[in-house]
Design an enzyme around this catalytic site. Structure first.
Site, short mmCIF file in Angstrom:
data_model
loop_
_atom_site.label_atom_id
_atom_site.label_comp_id
_atom_site.label_asym_id
_atom_site.label_seq_id
_atom_site.Cartn_x
_atom_site.Cartn_y
_atom_site.Cartn_z
N CYS A 13 0.18 0.91 3.40
CA CYS A 13 -1.24 0.23 2.86
C CYS A 13 -0.75 -1.09 2.38
O CYS A 13 -0.25 -1.49 1.39
CB CYS A 13 -1.72 1.20 2.03
SG CYS A 13 -3.07 0.46 1.11
N CYS A 16 -2.61 -2.13 -0.68
CA CYS A 16 -1.93 -1.68 -1.95
C CYS A 16 -0.98 -2.62 -2.44
O CYS A 16 -0.66 -2.66 -3.56
CB CYS A 16 -1.39 -0.39 -1.64
SG CYS A 16 -2.72 0.82 -0.82
#
Length: 89
Positions: A13, A16
């Site tokens: 991700c 993230c």
């Protein structure tokens, strides 16, 4: 009162990875007042389902009374800190 920031993330991700340094700064400055629990959704799908995490990153601030605030997407430091304050950190 115990205050926990649950950080739901995945290694793949991108957002993230943007969130991580923000969380690290807060932890460096205020780490004694709350705990960060990093939850890899690929490895802990049951926990992600329990918290109904559908998008990443998701941050959940909770205390002994339950969930205080939920953030979806990259969240700025001020927003996280005000939720921690609200939770009693």
């Amino acid at each position: 009162m115990t205050v926990t920031l649950k950080d739901f993330y995945a290694d793949w991700c991108g957002p993230c990875k943007t969130q991580d340094p923000i969380l690290e700064e807060i932890e460096d400055d205020r780490g004694d007042s709350f705990e960060i629990e990093k939850i890899n959704v690929d490895e802990e799908q049951d926990v992600a389902n329990e918290y109904q995490v559908r998008s990443l990153p998701t941050l959940i601030v909770e205390n002994d009374d339950g969930i205080v605030e939920r953030f979806v997407g990259v969240t700025q430091r001020d927003d996280i800190e005000s939720a921690l304050d609200q939770a009693g950190a």
